[in-house]
Enzyme design. Sequence first.
Site, short mmCIF file in Angstrom:
data_model
loop_
_atom_site.label_atom_id
_atom_site.label_comp_id
_atom_site.label_asym_id
_atom_site.label_seq_id
_atom_site.Cartn_x
_atom_site.Cartn_y
_atom_site.Cartn_z
N LYS A 1 0.84 -1.20 0.00
CA LYS A 1 0.00 0.00 0.00
C LYS A 1 0.87 1.24 0.00
O LYS A 1 1.86 1.33 0.75
CB LYS A 1 -0.92 -0.02 1.23
CG LYS A 1 -1.96 1.09 1.27
CD LYS A 1 -2.86 0.92 2.50
CE LYS A 1 -3.95 1.99 2.58
NZ LYS A 1 -4.85 1.79 3.74
N SER B 1 -9.83 2.24 2.95
CA SER B 1 -8.97 2.98 2.06
C SER B 1 -8.05 2.12 1.22
O SER B 1 -7.45 2.57 0.24
CB SER B 1 -8.11 3.95 2.89
OG SER B 1 -7.22 3.24 3.74
N SER C 1 -9.96 -0.51 7.05
CA SER C 1 -9.45 -0.30 5.70
C SER C 1 -8.73 -1.50 5.09
O SER C 1 -8.32 -1.44 3.94
CB SER C 1 -8.51 0.91 5.67
OG SER C 1 -9.23 2.10 5.91
#
Length: 536
Positions: free
Chosen positions: A100, A175, A199
């Site tokens: 990420k 997210s 998330s």
Amino acid sequence: MTDVNAEALIRLTALQMAERLRAGEITSVELTRAHLDRIAAVDGAADGSGQDRSRGVHAFLHVNREEALAVAAEVDGVRAAGGSEAESLHPLAGVPIAVKDLIVTVGQPTTAASKMLEGWMSPYDATVVERIRAAKLPILGKTNLDEFAMGSSTEHSAFGDTRNPWDLDRIPGGSGGGSAAAVAAFMAPLALGTDTGGSIRQPGAVTGTVGAKPTYGAVSRYGVIAMASSLDQVGPVTRTVADAAALQELIGGHDPKDSTSLPEPLDGLLEAARNGELKGLRIGIVSELQGEGYQEGVLARFQESVQILEDAGAEVVEVSCPHFGYALGAYYLIMPSEVSSNLAKFDGVRFGNRVVPDGGGTIEQVMGTTRAAGFGDEVKRRIILGTYALSAGYYDAYYGSAQKVRTLIQRDLEAAFGQVDVLVSPTSPVTAFPLGEKLDDPLAMYLNDVATIPANLAGIPGISVPAGLSEGLPVGIQFLAPARGDATMYRAAAALESRLEETWGSPLWAQAPDLDPAGQDAAATHASATTAGGEN
């Protein structure tokens, strides 16, 4: 390649890939190249080719092709040479992974999906990246996210939306939608995400992948761009529970660079995931995490999963956590307050890209212009809300009260875990919704985290496992365990996973509609009635 082609290779689990690498049936270069080719075929323009990504997944913000292949070649060389060095390789060595883009990496941009950090190159690696590099997992690239991890749909990235591989017109969650979409679309077998209010787990639920949030402090946060420091946690995104357990074991353990790091490692996670035994396990259904606001199909898949757990020998009881109804409100005061503090340094003077007003200006004017241009609407909204909550005269009424509610939620969970070993609930109240549907309604967007937020407020582990389909879209079931109870969580989740796969005849992730080389989905949505779930 010897006995498999690239298409079949990318559809193995991470542990299956690792086994074939160790057996010499495939090479890491073959495996890594297969995933890089898949990224180039279905993701869009992340590789810098200029390809139209309007119908691509857009899971990646940066593709790390040369370095990934170099690491893969190094692993192959060590294995070919044999000897003690080959024997000491990590079991996952040579298996590719995505990271990420909130986690800093040397040699690749780390942008947090924000114009504020566009093009920034970190001078150091996050601890989790150090451990990945030490284990010699080729890093495929950096995945998209909501800007500074603020969102539930990955529509708040400054560099474009990520799309759900099950239906490219729908969100992949947030997210960490980029990491989840990369795994769901077979562009990576493993990925790292961060979970502040769900998330990792919520994207897992809506993309049919496994997303795990470890116990707070079990995995180092050093080198992770902070959103809300008392809530953030790095964790694995995979296709199976065992893969998630193996990845958490790799990245977990004490880190002296992180003051919140647990002093002892949480061992035995993969062993627990391979246990599969449910007899004697006490499972609690949280009465506050079902009912109004949950889609009919989501509740149907949840109830079917609970029945499977009970039939397999688990003791299932209903428990009440009466203060969970206040969790969402408390979270959306605590989190923005910490956001306001953590993002204060991004002002164009200390950190972040600088934007100077026309004709120059004072430091205050430079800061204002920089933040106006560098931050997106959702980030600005949360900074303003958090600054207000922390302001003189309002601190006790808002932030202080929210922390008291947090304590009550922690007590609710302590009482619940006095009765049961794990708790279960739907991961998300809804399946993946269409892109743009909730962008103009922040409150509706925030409600997507209603079931996942309590785990972050209490610092306990949680995992989302695919539970079937509702109208052709994935549904997730969430397991929660006491702090440091990650092994129990993995045991329960893996037991359900294996029994659901027996019922379906194949894993849910294997039933995803394919994506053609132009990034078009084979079917806009999967058929409502499939082996993984019913019509609801």
